[in-house]
Design a protein around this motif. Structure first.
Motif, PDB file in Angstrom:
ATOM      1  N   ARG A  76       0.830  -1.214   0.000  1.00 35.37           N
ATOM      2  CA  ARG A  76       0.000   0.000   0.000  1.00 35.37           C
ATOM      3  C   ARG A  76       0.862   1.260   0.000  1.00 35.37           C
ATOM      4  O   ARG A  76       1.974   1.256   0.524  1.00 35.37           O
ATOM      5  N   PRO A  77       0.344   2.345  -0.581  1.00 40.51           N
ATOM      6  CA  PRO A  77       1.144   3.581  -0.649  1.00 40.51           C
ATOM      7  C   PRO A  77       1.543   4.106   0.732  1.00 40.51           C
ATOM      8  O   PRO A  77       0.718   4.150   1.648  1.00 40.51           O
ATOM      9  N   LEU A  78       2.794   4.463   0.858  1.00 40.34           N
ATOM     10  CA  LEU A  78       3.327   5.109   2.052  1.00 40.34           C
ATOM     11  C   LEU A  78       3.802   6.501   1.680  1.00 40.34           C
ATOM     12  O   LEU A  78       4.233   6.732   0.547  1.00 40.34           O
ATOM     13  N   ILE A  79       3.745   7.413   2.630  1.00 41.90           N
ATOM     14  CA  ILE A  79       4.413   8.699   2.470  1.00 41.90           C
ATOM     15  C   ILE A  79       5.830   8.480   2.971  1.00 41.90           C
ATOM     16  O   ILE A  79       6.043   8.108   4.126  1.00 41.90           O
ATOM     17  N   MET A  80       6.799   8.650   2.082  1.00 38.32           N
ATOM     18  CA  MET A  80       8.182   8.348   2.416  1.00 38.32           C
ATOM     19  C   MET A  80       9.023   9.622   2.331  1.00 38.32           C
ATOM     20  O   MET A  80       9.192  10.195   1.257  1.00 38.32           O
ATOM     21  N   ALA A  81       9.526  10.041   3.488  1.00 36.83           N
ATOM     22  CA  ALA A  81      10.402  11.210   3.546  1.00 36.83           C
ATOM     23  C   ALA A  81      11.838  10.763   3.321  1.00 36.83           C
ATOM     24  O   ALA A  81      12.257   9.701   3.791  1.00 36.83           O
ATOM     25  N   GLY A  82      12.578  11.561   2.585  1.00 33.00           N
ATOM     26  CA  GLY A  82      13.966  11.230   2.328  1.00 33.00           C
ATOM     27  C   GLY A  82      14.719  12.409   1.745  1.00 33.00           C
ATOM     28  O   GLY A  82      14.211  13.531   1.693  1.00 33.00           O
ATOM     29  N   ALA A  83      15.926  12.121   1.308  1.00 30.78           N
ATOM     30  CA  ALA A  83      16.784  13.165   0.746  1.00 30.78           C
ATOM     31  C   ALA A  83      17.604  12.577  -0.390  1.00 30.78           C
ATOM     32  O   ALA A  83      17.832  11.369  -0.454  1.00 30.78           O
ATOM     33  N   CYS A  84      18.023  13.456  -1.292  1.00 28.13           N
ATOM     34  CA  CYS A  84      18.918  13.059  -2.371  1.00 28.13           C
ATOM     35  C   CYS A  84      19.952  14.157  -2.559  1.00 28.13           C
ATOM     36  O   CYS A  84      19.814  15.258  -2.031  1.00 28.13           O
ATOM     37  N   VAL A  85      20.989  13.821  -3.330  1.00 30.10           N
ATOM     38  CA  VAL A  85      22.083  14.761  -3.525  1.00 30.10           C
ATOM     39  C   VAL A  85      22.409  14.877  -5.010  1.00 30.10           C
ATOM     40  O   VAL A  85      22.611  13.868  -5.687  1.00 30.10           O
TER      41      VAL A  85
END
Length: 164
Positions: A14-23
Motif C-alpha cells: 500500500r502507498p506510504l508517504i516516504m520522507a527522504g533526501a537526495c544529492v
C-alpha cells in the motif's frame, strides 16, 4: 533493516508517504548519477529518512553509503512532493515521496560501488544527461537545471549592466 522495510511488513505494498533526501553532486560541469538495480534507470544518490535523522543527515549518509563520497558542504535545492513524486517500484511497493534535494560541489573520497542497489556510478556532462531517469528524480533534475540557467541569465544581465 530500515524503518520503511519494517513498515512494509505491516502495510504490504500500500502507498506510504516516504520522507527522504537526495544529492545532486556536481563536478567539472557534470552530475553524478547511479544506475539503479531495481529499475535499470539512472538516478541521484539518496534514500529514506530513519527515525531521529535530519534531512541533511540522510543526504550525507546515503551519499556515502551509495557512492563512497563524503559531502563537505550541502546546499538545499528545494523540497519536492506531490503527485509527480509518486512511484511504484517494480516489485509493487507504492510511495509518495517527500524529498529534500541538496546540491554538493565539495566532497572527499573516491567513488566506490559496493552498494547492491547500484549497478553503475558515473558523471554525465550537463548536456549529456541520460534519457532513462528514474521518475521521482526527474522533477529534481529539472529544477536543478532551471536554477543553473536562471543563475547564468542573472549573471549575464548583471555583467551587461556593470559594463555600462
Amino acid at each position: 533493516m530500515g524503518y520503511i522495510m519494517d513498515l512494509r511488513k505491516n502495510v504490504g505494498t500500500r502507498p506510504l508517504i516516504m520522507a527522504g533526501a537526495c544529492v545532486v553532486v556536481i563536478h567539472n560541469n557534470s552530475i553524478l548519477f547511479e544506475k539503479r538495480t531495481d529499475n535499470g534507470m539512472w538516478g541521484l544518490p539518496g534514500g529514506s529518512l530513519e527515525p531521529g535523522e535530519t534531512m541533511e543527515q540522510v543526504a550525507r549518509r546515503e551519499l556515502f553509503e551509495e557512492t563512497g563520497l563524503q559531502a563537505k558542504k550541502l546546499e538545499l535545492l528545494d523540497v519536492f512532493s506531490g503527485q509527480e513524486l509518486y512511484y511504484k517500484y517494480p516489485h509493487g511497493d507504492e510511495v509518495y515521496n517527500v524529498v529534500a534535494a541538496y546540491i554538493c560541489e565539495e566532497f572527499d573520497g573516491v567513488i566506490n560501488n559496493d552498494e547492491s542497489e547500484v549497478a553503475e556510478i558515473r558523471f554525465f556532462e550537463l548536456d549529456e544527461i541520460p534519457d532513462n531517469i528514474s521518475p521521482p528524480d526527474k522533477p529534481i533534475i529539472h529544477a536543478f537545471l532551471k536554477k543553473i540557467v536562471n543563475l547564468e541569465q542573472r549573471l549575464a544581465a548583471f555583467s551587461t549592466r556593470s559594463q555600462k
